[in-house]
Design a protein around this motif. Structure first.
Motif, PDB file in Angstrom:
ATOM      1  N   SER A 227       6.712   7.287  -6.074  1.00  4.79           N
ATOM      2  CA  SER A 227       6.840   7.698  -4.839  1.00  4.79           C
ATOM      3  C   SER A 227       5.965   6.764  -3.913  1.00  4.79           C
ATOM      4  O   SER A 227       5.374   5.897  -4.343  1.00  4.79           O
TER       5      SER A 227
ATOM      6  N   TYR B  59       4.969   6.039   0.450  1.00 10.04           N
ATOM      7  CA  TYR B  59       4.435   6.556   1.604  1.00 10.04           C
ATOM      8  C   TYR B  59       4.231   5.642   2.821  1.00 10.04           C
ATOM      9  O   TYR B  59       3.890   4.618   2.691  1.00 10.04           O
TER      10      TYR B  59
ATOM     11  N   TYR C  71       7.550  10.181   3.571  1.00  6.78           N
ATOM     12  CA  TYR C  71       7.294   9.859   2.363  1.00  6.78           C
ATOM     13  C   TYR C  71       8.719   9.872   1.525  1.00  6.78           C
ATOM     14  O   TYR C  71       9.601  10.308   2.010  1.00  6.78           O
TER      15      TYR C  71
ATOM     16  N   ALA D 200       9.511  10.799  -2.323  1.00  6.80           N
ATOM     17  CA  ALA D 200       9.115  11.252  -3.518  1.00  6.80           C
ATOM     18  C   ALA D 200       9.794  10.684  -4.956  1.00  6.80           C
ATOM     19  O   ALA D 200       8.898  10.388  -5.798  1.00  6.80           O
TER      20      ALA D 200
ATOM     21  N   ASN E 106       3.673   9.609  -9.223  1.00  9.53           N
ATOM     22  CA  ASN E 106       4.281  10.621  -8.726  1.00  9.53           C
ATOM     23  C   ASN E 106       3.652  11.288  -7.494  1.00  9.53           C
ATOM     24  O   ASN E 106       2.368  10.690  -7.221  1.00  9.53           O
ATOM     25  N   GLY E 107       4.125  11.922  -6.818  1.00  4.26           N
ATOM     26  CA  GLY E 107       3.773  12.562  -5.531  1.00  4.26           C
ATOM     27  C   GLY E 107       2.503  13.279  -5.761  1.00  4.26           C
ATOM     28  O   GLY E 107       2.155  14.114  -6.769  1.00  4.26           O
TER      29      GLY E 107
ATOM     30  N   TYR F 162       3.169  16.394  -3.174  1.00  4.61           N
ATOM     31  CA  TYR F 162       4.082  15.373  -2.797  1.00  4.61           C
ATOM     32  C   TYR F 162       3.521  14.288  -2.160  1.00  4.61           C
ATOM     33  O   TYR F 162       4.020  13.261  -1.942  1.00  4.61           O
TER      34      TYR F 162
END
Lengths: 112, 110
Positions: free
Chosen positions: A31, A33, A48, A50, A96-97, B96
């Motif tokens: 992930s 961002y 973002y 994922a 991971n998210g 998320y």
């Protein structure tokens, strides 16, 4: 051991110009961002990704586009810069998210 | 109302003082929280990670969650000038991404 690398570190744009902020991570994270940080507003999520091949809007996506080029790279594009986009931009990545995010050093963008 | 509220400060304390930094949250479903530290002109870095119950200690730092009052605290013992930074609480948003409080600016004076 670079972690998350952002380029450029500083940029001045004129209103209406376009530019792309680059971000790369070497931690094999899924992930990634983009956040912006403004005085009194804290960190706000722009977009973002994922996982490789997916991107989604965050809290403040207007005026931005993103590309997850591959697992390592996630770019942020300003198509027509506005003074309201003057900010410090941070790229981050995580396994991971929603897990621990690792941040780059930031890009200080000024739009005049 | 934002899901996490944090007093922006600035908070100024003398070296050696015990510092208490706080966030309040509204969503009872949060499972865990993080504290990030951000030095001036640097990116945030993870300081501590705590689940939504009890305390966690790491050296001079203790993170505490009070579920009944929806309060998250970070305590710094024997504060040092090198602790001068902005402290941000963070929580996962629907799994998320992380959402952040606005941060509290701390200054520890020699």
């Amino acid at each position: 051991n670079a972690g998350v690398t952002q380029t450029p570190k500083f940029q001045v744009l004129k209103t209406g110009q376009s530019m792309t902020l680059q971000c790369a991570q070497d931690m094999n994270h899924n992930s990634m961002y983009w956040y912006r940080q403004d005085p009194g507003m804290g960190l706000r999520l722009i977009y973002y990704s994922a996982s490789e091949g997916t991107t989604d809007k965050g809290e403040v996506p207007n005026g931005y586009n993103v590309s997850r080029l591959n697992k390592r790279e996630f770019s942020l594009r300003l198509e027509s810069a506005a003074p309201s986009q003057t900010s410090v931009y941070f790229c981050a990545s995580s396994v991971n998210g929603g897990t621990e995010a690792f941040f780059g050093q930031g890009t200080r963008l000024t739009v005049v | 109302q934002k899901e996490v509220e944090q007093d922006p400060g600035p908070l100024s304390v003398p070296e050696g003082a015990i510092v208490s930094l706080n966030c309040t949250y509204s969503n009872s479903a949060f499972q865990y929280f993080m504290w990030y530290r951000q030095y001036s002109r640097k990116g945030p870095e993870l300081l501590m990670y705590t689940y939504s119950s009890g305390n966690k200690e790491d050296g001079r730092f203790t993170a505490q969650v009070d579920k009944s009052s929806k309060y998250i605290s970070l305590f710094i013992r024997d504060s040092q000038p090198s602790d001068s930074a902005t402290y941000l609480c963070a929580y996962p948003n629907s799994g998320y991404a992380l959402n952040f409080g606005k941060g509290t600016s701390l200054l520890v004076t020699p």
